[in-house]
Structures are given as structure tokens and as C-alpha cells.
Design a protein around this motif. Structure first.
Motif, short mmCIF file in Angstrom:
data_model
loop_
_atom_site.label_atom_id
_atom_site.label_comp_id
_atom_site.label_asym_id
_atom_site.label_seq_id
_atom_site.Cartn_x
_atom_site.Cartn_y
_atom_site.Cartn_z
N ARG A 82 -9.30 -6.63 -11.15
CA ARG A 82 -9.52 -5.85 -9.90
C ARG A 82 -9.52 -6.47 -8.58
O ARG A 82 -9.13 -5.93 -7.53
CB ARG A 82 -11.40 -5.41 -9.81
N THR A 109 -6.02 -6.45 -7.66
CA THR A 109 -5.77 -5.01 -7.23
C THR A 109 -6.32 -4.82 -5.73
O THR A 109 -5.38 -4.38 -5.01
CB THR A 109 -6.36 -4.06 -8.06
N ASP A 110 -7.47 -5.51 -5.46
CA ASP A 110 -7.76 -5.48 -4.15
C ASP A 110 -7.00 -6.03 -3.14
O ASP A 110 -6.69 -5.40 -1.96
CB ASP A 110 -9.38 -6.00 -4.27
N ASN A 145 -3.77 -4.23 -2.73
CA ASN A 145 -3.83 -2.78 -2.24
C ASN A 145 -3.76 -2.87 -0.65
O ASN A 145 -3.65 -1.76 0.07
CB ASN A 145 -4.93 -2.09 -2.77
N ARG A 146 -3.80 -4.08 -0.06
CA ARG A 146 -3.91 -3.91 1.35
C ARG A 146 -2.70 -3.49 1.88
O ARG A 146 -1.69 -3.63 1.20
CB ARG A 146 -4.58 -5.28 1.93
N PRO A 147 -2.67 -2.81 2.91
CA PRO A 147 -1.46 -2.37 3.45
C PRO A 147 -0.21 -2.95 3.54
O PRO A 147 0.92 -2.59 2.89
CB PRO A 147 -1.88 -2.10 4.91
N TRP A 148 -0.17 -4.51 4.10
CA TRP A 148 1.18 -5.08 4.12
C TRP A 148 1.55 -5.37 2.79
O TRP A 148 2.73 -5.15 2.19
CB TRP A 148 1.18 -6.33 5.13
N THR A 194 2.80 -2.70 0.50
CA THR A 194 4.23 -1.78 0.81
C THR A 194 5.27 -3.01 0.22
O THR A 194 6.33 -2.64 0.01
CB THR A 194 4.19 -1.63 2.39
N ARG A 199 0.16 4.11 -7.50
CA ARG A 199 0.11 3.17 -6.33
C ARG A 199 1.32 3.43 -5.42
O ARG A 199 1.25 3.63 -3.96
CB ARG A 199 -0.01 1.88 -6.88
N LEU A 243 1.43 4.64 -1.41
CA LEU A 243 1.92 3.95 -0.44
C LEU A 243 3.15 4.82 0.35
O LEU A 243 3.36 4.45 1.63
CB LEU A 243 2.65 2.60 -1.10
N LEU A 261 -6.14 6.78 -8.11
CA LEU A 261 -5.52 5.55 -8.26
C LEU A 261 -6.04 4.64 -9.44
O LEU A 261 -7.19 4.19 -9.24
CB LEU A 261 -5.44 4.87 -7.04
N GLU A 278 -6.92 1.73 -12.07
CA GLU A 278 -6.66 0.19 -11.97
C GLU A 278 -5.56 -0.08 -12.54
O GLU A 278 -4.96 0.56 -13.67
CB GLU A 278 -8.04 -0.58 -12.54
#
Lengths: 84, 735
Positions: B299, B302-303, B306-309, B312, B397, B401, B518, B520
Motif C-alpha cells: 500500500r 502504491t501510495d 500514485n502521485r501524479p508525476w 504518469t 491505474r 492516469l 482502483l 491495490e
């Protein structure tokens, strides 16, 4: 942790709010309600995709993703007390 | 056809038997609830994969391995609600209500509930409680729940659900499966348990509807009728045998009155969510306690991811690794297969001599089939990655994105999953569009998907690039790799432009919705991955062994016959002439030249040669000779066939001395000595292949998914026209 009344879209990263009212006229919003986004549940803003949209929320430990314009249909209130 | 079972509570022994099963149990659950893993554990290798009639949703059926009753399990697609929005969800509802023609009504239902997600799981369970067949619950991932600090009181849960069996299991280790098997053995035939309704007003109205119906109608089905209405135009499949169809006006009036009484002016779906989730929350309060627990490592990962940059960038890195692996890892295996086919061909030539049979075996079968089979390693590696991405939860995911980017072309993030799958094969890709609720969004995605570079295009690309694009390096970048990457990119751009074009014209409509759970990240289940990969590999080899084998033999025959009578004396004359003026090595060389020339003349006057010349006119503007034209035409049913055809044609023809196909292509010339395969011509050919819809399977799946010939016909003409125009443009600009 403190949230003034507003919508899901106005939550900042890491903040939690309780859904107080849902504008359910749009079928898309009804669909989100079917996933459990209804009045009385706590929702945490986890993160967003690049550009701040869509949002990633936490609902009972699960991650759910929706767009900003959809998030605006959910009124929230701050969570009383601390923690989840 | 056996008669459908009508009454409730008939002993199992009296039910008419279909396909040797005594009873059928439908397995229902949320997406990512561990349903399929559990299903695989319960049925083992006995499961069969088919299709539901008329749609391409896969139907997984298997026998329960336990006890003396033969019980058939049906694994249904994952769903959050019985209020069907997508094609897959409609299948779930139709199967459990016994409305799907050709599919028997299940005698019991097993609801799979993820212990870490009781909230959504119990919502679905609540909707299932009005069924007229017995219900049991498999509580999966209890190990994960414990690790997250969730304490669940199974006894209380069972009591709150009216005493139905609740079996905690850990599907990955097999814990609790013995008990679940015993419960499932007993389940069919037991009376369904009435429970205190969570929503008395709805239950009361549904009861009145059941009484008014002229056929048997489950309470749960009546509830759906009240909430969803009798008609849903978002779905393309016919609503089979709804009670309101038969009894026309009276029923419709009663239904409308009851709907007004229950819902007033509130949207029924919203009211259902409000009432049912309120009830779920009350149950959760009694059943589940959250105790502090350490945050699990995945987790935390994943956290961070999962942040924007990071998210992507990570997506692009993952895709880059996939495509790199497809080429780097496959090479040794491909060399092995290549050497194997060459040895096999040589062995058969040695065994059979120089006659027609030898030519059939080595030039026709081995050269043709071998040139396609060689790509098996690449295709398996590609499928392995796609399956891993899907099974680990990463594709969802990717959808999240890419939603913003996809929105700019009129699609939603949900369209990205079919598109990524289409890199392996457009057929499962197009089938993956069935999760998209809106028909317009779905069709736009379906028409964009075949532009993605599928694994069958790979042989064509790999062959032509290896033969004609110089292997120059710029730093760490390799020109061949760049061209290949360019072709993938080209496919994506064309697909996206197509979707954009359609969304602006024929498929104009409101912005597609987006709401997605979404999951895990989880370790993919090796069994599931292996089983899927095995299925894919088998399908590819099956095609190579049947369709491509047949095409190779036909093409060989077309290239071998008719034998020219005039040719033999002419060759003999040339050989005598040469023998008179040359000797030693020079003579051998002259002989070889004469033989090759004879082979070329033979090929040119063969049926294939004549056919190729006939269509050559169409393709001359693109710089293709008759052999390439013939190969392209032969490749319309399945594009990987073109490699087999080129393999056969050039094995029979005058380039047969070269060791492998790329060298043979490189030495092909026009009658005046100019090489056929110039760089502009090759690039044009590649563009043609990037666009053209040369795949009968894709056309068939588009027809099935769109319920008609209109869209597949459009796709074929549109893509072929773009391919031709693109090839012409590239060739003319380059020459």
C-alpha cells in the motif's frame, strides 16, 4: 484535517470529509452512488492524476476514481474528531 | 433442448439434466473480489471457456471437484450491482435470473465477497437476497483483511444475513476451501431463506408485481424491474423474456404506479444506493471492527506510485519495458526456431530428393508455417506482459492516469484498457470494450482498437525492418528499434485520430462518464497467468497448424503449377551451351544461374504469378511487384499470412539460394535489375500494414459487438483506404 463545507472537489490531499448531500439528477452521479458514494460516508482525498483531474479517493479503504466535475456534485462536511 | 426449470424448491433429482451436470451454481461478485481465483481453485482444470450466445462475453464453466453430485459452476463477470449498465453486467443479471437463452437458470448462487471490501460486497449481496434460489457467501481475502487490521465477526454477519452459509476462505492458499466445497454440495435444492427486507417499501411493491406476473418472477427480478424500469436503451443486447413484454399495457400501468409509490420524484437508482448502503453501514457497525495495523508495504508503494508525476512517468516506463522485452528477450528463442526449421527443411529435402513432394514439404509447409511460428516467442512475451498488467491491477491505474488525455479525443480513461490489450490482439481488445457503458464511446473505441499494433503485425514489421532498415546506432538508440517504435506510435496516433473524427461526426454525443474502482496492486496469480498464456499460445499454434498451413499449401500449389513444358528443353539447351564454353567453378556458377532463372520463369507463369500480375496494376503505384501484391492479397484474411506467403514465394523463386527470407527479399529485383525493396517502398508497405484491417477475426468480432455489418464494413473500407493512401504518399515522397 479541517474541512469547511464544500464539495468533494474542494478537499485537499490527505483531507477527509463526510458526504452530506448528493445532487443525484445526473445518471453518472447515480452510478457513483451505486459504488457507495452516498450521504453519511467518509471519503478521503488520496491523490490526483497529472493536472489534478481525475481524483483518487479513499472509501472504506478502497480507491475510487472520479472526475472533478463529478466530485462537485457531492456536498461534504468536515469530519468530527481526529483520525479515520 | 431440455425444458427450463420453473418452480422453486424442486428436488435436484427431478431437474432436467443439461450437459451431465446435476445442478448449476452461478458465482457472482464485485470486480477484484478474488472471484476468478476462487473459481479456478474450485474447478481446477475442468473449466471450459466459451461465449454467451450472440455476444463475445466469455463464459467460464467448470465442474466442482468434490462429492458425488455433479455440480457445474458458472463464473460470471465482476459487477458492483444488479442494475446493469454495461454488457457484462447485463450478462450477470440475465444469467442469474435465467433469462439468457441457451443458458440454464442456476440452482443456487455463490456470492464472492472480498473481506477487505465488505462495504461494496454486502450491497450486491443485499440485491441477491430476493432471489428464489439459495444463496451462500464465500468471504475471500480474509488473510489480507486480518493484515489490514479488519476484524470480522462471521457469526454475526451470518445472523444479519438471515442465516445463509458464510465461508471464510483464502483462495491463494486453499484455506477454507474444503468447507466451502461441502456447503456448495448441499446448497442446490435447499429452500432459499427469506430475510427481513432492508427496504420494506420496495419489497412490498415487488411482491405485488410478482403476484401480477403471469409467469414465475423472482422477487429480486421484480425489484430490478421497479428500480431499472423495463427498458434500457444503453445496452445493445435484447432484454430476453421480460415479464412486461408479454402482458403489455396492464403490467406497464401497474409498474408505473408502483414506481411512483416507492420512489416519488427521487431517481430510483439514487434511492436504492441511499437505502441499501444505509443498511450495509448498519451491518458493518455490528460485524466489522478496525484495529490499528501496520501499513502494508504494497500500500505504501502504491501510495508513492500514485502521485501524479511518478504515476504518469511510471506508465511510460512500464510500456517501454514491455516493448523492449518483446524484442530483446525473444531473439535467442527465435534464432533457435529459425535454425530448427532450416534443419527440418534440409532433412526433408535429403529424404525426398528433388521432386514435387520435396518442394511441397520444404518450400510450402516448412517455409510457410515456419516463417509464422518463429514469432511465437515474441507473441508469448507480449501476452505475458499484458496478462501480468491486467492481473496485477495495473491496467485500471493506466485508465485513471490517461483519462484526461483520452477525454481530449472524446473518449474516457476506460478506453485505454481495450487499446493496451489490442497491442497483443485486437480481438480480446475489442471484447474488453464491453465494460464501457455508453454505446457511442464503445463503438469509437472499437474502431480505434484495430489500429494498435497487434502481435500479428509484428512478424511483418520485424521481417521488413530486419531486412531493410540499417542497424545503425545513435548512442543507446538503435535505428531499427526507433522505426519499430515509430510504427507503434503511428498506430496509436491513427487510432486516436479515428476516435476523434468519429466523436465529432457520426458518434457525436455527451462526454463519456468516468468512475472506476482502483484495485491495490497485487501479486499476479501464477496459475491464472499460466492458464491464460497457455490458451493464447495454443490458439496461435492452432492457427499456424490449420489456417496458415492450408494457406501455405495453397500458395505453394499456386506457385508450383502449372509446370511449363517449354521450360525444360530451354534449360537443357542453355546448360549444354554453358558446358561447351565453361568448366570448373565457373560452370557450376552458370548452372546455378540458369536454374534460378528457370525457377523465376516458372514462378512467373504459375497461377500465382498470373494472379499477382493481374492485381499488380493496383499496387504498382506503391512500388510493389506482383509477388508482394500476391502476398498482400493473400494476407487479407489474416495479416501474418503475408510472411508465410513471402516465405513460400521466395523459397520457390530465384532467391532460394539465400539462407533466410530477409536476404531473399533484399535480392529481389525488377526485370530491369532495379531492387524491388527500396527504403521508400518498404516504409510504404509498413504504413500499409499499420493501417489495413487484414484480419477476419477482428471483422467478425466487430460485427458481433456492434450487432451488424455496418461498422465492420466501415472499418474495413476506411482502414484499407487509409493504408493505400499512406503507402502511396510515403512511396512517392521517398522516391
Amino acid at each position: 484535517m479541517k474541512v469547511d463545507g464544500g464539495t468533494l472537489a474542494s478537499l485537499e490531499k490527505g483531507q477527509t470529509g463526510v458526504i452530506t448531500a448528493v445532487n443525484a439528477s445526473d445518471p453518472q452521479i447515480q452510478r457513483l452512488m451505486t459504488l457507495g458514494l452516498v450521504e453519511g460516508v467518509e471519503v478521503e482525498h488520496a491523490t490526483t492524476a497529472l493536472g489534478g483531474d481525475p481524483l483518487e479517493l479513499r472509501l472504506f479503504g478502497k480507491r475510487i476514481s472520479l472526475r472533478l466535475e463529478q466530485a462537485r456534485q457531492f456536498q461534504i462536511a468536515p469530519v468530527a474528531g481526529i483520525g479515520d | 433442448m431440455a425444458t427450463r426449470r420453473k418452480e422453486v424448491g424442486v428436488p435436484v433429482s427431478q431437474i432436467s439434466v443439461q450437459r451431465e451436470a446435476d445442478a448449476g451454481i452461478a458465482v457472482v461478485g464485485n470486480p477484484n473480489s478474488g472471484k476468478s481465483t476462487l473459481f479456478n481453485r474450485l474447478t481446477g482444470l475442468s473449466q471450459r471457456i466459451g461465449n454467451y450466445p450472440g455476444v463475445t462475453v466469455e463464459r467460464h464453466v467448470g465442474m466442482l471437484k468434490a462429492g458425488d453430485r455433479r455440480i457445474e459452476l458458472i463464473d460470471l463477470p465482476g459487477t458492483h450491482s444488479l442494475s446493469a449498465h454495461s454488457l457484462e453486467e447485463r450478462i450477470v443479471v440475465d444469467v442469474i435470473f435465467g433469462r439468457l437463452p441457451g443458458s440454464r437458470k442456476p440452482d443456487a448462487v455463490l456470492a464472492v465477497v472480498d473481506a477487505t471490501n465488505l462495504y461494496q460486497g454486502l450491497y450486491l449481496v443485499q440485491q441477491l437476497q430476493g432471489l428464489d434460489v439459495p444463496l451462500a457467501i464465500a468471504l475471500t481475502m480474509t488473510d489480507a483483511a486480518a493484515a489490514e487490521g479488519l476484524e470480522i465477526d462471521v457469526g454475526v454477519l451470518r445472523a444479519r444475513l438471515g442465516g445463509i452459509p458464510v465461508c471464510p476462505v483464502v483462495a491463494t492458499t486453499g484455506e477454507g476451501l474444503g468447507k466451502l466445497r461441502r456447503v456448495l454440495q448441499q446448497l442446490p435444492g435447499t429452500a432459499s431463506r427469506p430475510v427481513e427486507p432492508a427496504w420494506p417499501e420496495l419489497a412490498e411493491a415487488a411482491g405485488r408485481l410478482v403476484q401480477a406476473a403471469d409467469g414465475p418472477l423472482a422477487l429480486a427480478a421484480a425489484e430490478r424491474l421497479l428500480i431499472d424500469g423495463a427498458d434500457d436503451d444503453a445496452i445493445t443486447v435484447r432484454p430476453a423474456g421480460r415479464p412486461s413484454d408479454s402482458n403489455a399495457d396492464g403490467d406497464a400501468r401497474l409498474l408505473n404506479r408502483l414506481r411512483r409509490e416507492v420512489f416519488g420524484s427521487e431517481p430510483p437508482l439514487a434511492m436504492e444506493a441511499r437505502v441499501r448502503y444505509r443498511h450495509v453501514l448498519a451491518i458493518l457497525n455490528d460485524v466489522q471492527r478496525r484495529v490499528p495495523a501496520v501499513t502494508r508495504w504494497h500500500r505504501r508503494i502504491t501510495d508513492w506510485l500514485n502521485r501524479p508525476w511518478p504515476g504518469t512517468i511510471g506508465l511510460f516506463v512500464v510500456m517501454a519495458i514491455v516493448f523492449q522485452a518483446v524484442f530483446a528477450w525473444a531473439t535467442p528463442l527465435m534464432d533457435l526456431i529459425d535454425a530448427g526449421t532450416a534443419m527440418l527443411a534440409a532433412a526433408f529435402t535429403g529424404l525426398l530428393g528433388d521432386g514435387m513432394l520435396a518442394s511441397l514439404v520444404s518450400d510450402g509447409v516448412i517455409a510457410g508455417v515456419g516463417s509464422v511460428v518463429i514469432f511465437l516467442p515474441q507473441i508469448l512475451i507480449l501476452f505475458l506482459f499484458i496478462i501480468l498488467l491486467e492481473d496485477s491491477g495495473y491496467l485500471a491505474r493506466a485508465a485513471y492516469l490517461m483519462d484526461r488525455a483520452m477525454r481530449s479525443v472524446g473518449l474516457s480513461g476506460q478506453s485505454i484498457i481495450p487499446m493496451i490489450s489490442s497491442f497483443a490482439c485486437a480481438v480480446p481488445g475489442i471484447m474488453a470494450t464491453r465494460v464501457i457503458p455508453n454505446r457511442r464511446d464503445r463503438i469509437a473505441t472499437i474502431l480505434a482498437a484495430p489500429f494498435m499494433t497487434c502481435s500479428a503485425r509484428l512478424p511483418v514489421y520485424a521481417l521488413l525492418i530486419a531486412a531493410f532498415v540499417p542497424a545503425e546506432r545513435f548512442g543507446i538508440l538503435n535505428l531499427q528499434g526507433l522505426v519499430l517504435f515509430g510504427l507503434y506510435l503511428f498506430g496509436i496516433v491513427m487510432g486516436v485520430l479515428t476516435a476523434l473524427l468519429l466523436r465529432k461526426t457520426a458518434l457525436r454525443g455527451p462526454k463519456p462518464p468516468f468512475a472506476l474502482m482502483l484495485p491495490e496492486f497485487r501479486r499476479p496469480n501464477l496459475r491464472t497467468v499460466a492458464m491464460q498464456l497457455w490458451g493464447r499460445g495454443k490458439m496461435f499454434l492452432y492457427r499456424a497448424g490449420t489456417v496458415i498451413f492450408a494457406v501455405a499449401v495453397v500458395i505453394w500449389a499456386l506457385a508450383y503449377f502449372p509446370r511449363s513444358d517449354a521450360l525444360a528443353p530451354y534449360v537443357e539447351e542453355r546448360r549444354i551451351l554453358a558446358a561447351g564454353s565453361l568448366d570448373g567453378a565457373a560452370l557450376d556458377e552458370a548452372y546455378a544461374r540458369i536454374d534460378n532463372e528457370a525457377a523465376a520463369l516458372q514462378l512467373e507463369q504459375s497461377w500465382l504469378g498470373r494472379a499477382g500480375k493481374f492485381v499488380e496494376l493496383v499496387f504498382t503505384p506503391l512500388g510493389w511487384d506482383w509477388r508482394v501484391s500476391a502476398a498482400v492479397i493473400a494476407g487479407f484474411p489474416a495479416r501474418e499470412v503475408v510472411v508465410a506467403v513471402l516465405g513460400t514465394v521466395y523459397a520457390v523463386g530465384d532467391q532460394a539460394d539465400e539462407a533466410n527470407l530477409s536476404d531473399r527479399l533484399a535480392s529481389a529485383v525488377w526485370p530491369d535489375g532495379r531492387p524491388v525493396f527500396t527504403l521508400p517502398m518498404v516504409l510504404g508497405l509498413l504504413v500499409f500494414y499499420a493501417c489495413c484491417l487484414q484480419c477476419a477475426a477482428t471483422i467478425a468480432v466487430i460485427r458481433r459487438e456492434t450487432n451488424g455489418w455496418r461498422w465492420p464494413a466501415f472499418a474495413w473500407f476506411y482502414m484499407t483506404a487509409i493504408g493505400y493512401a499512406g503507402a502511396l504518399l510515403v512511396f512517392r515522397l521517398g522516391s
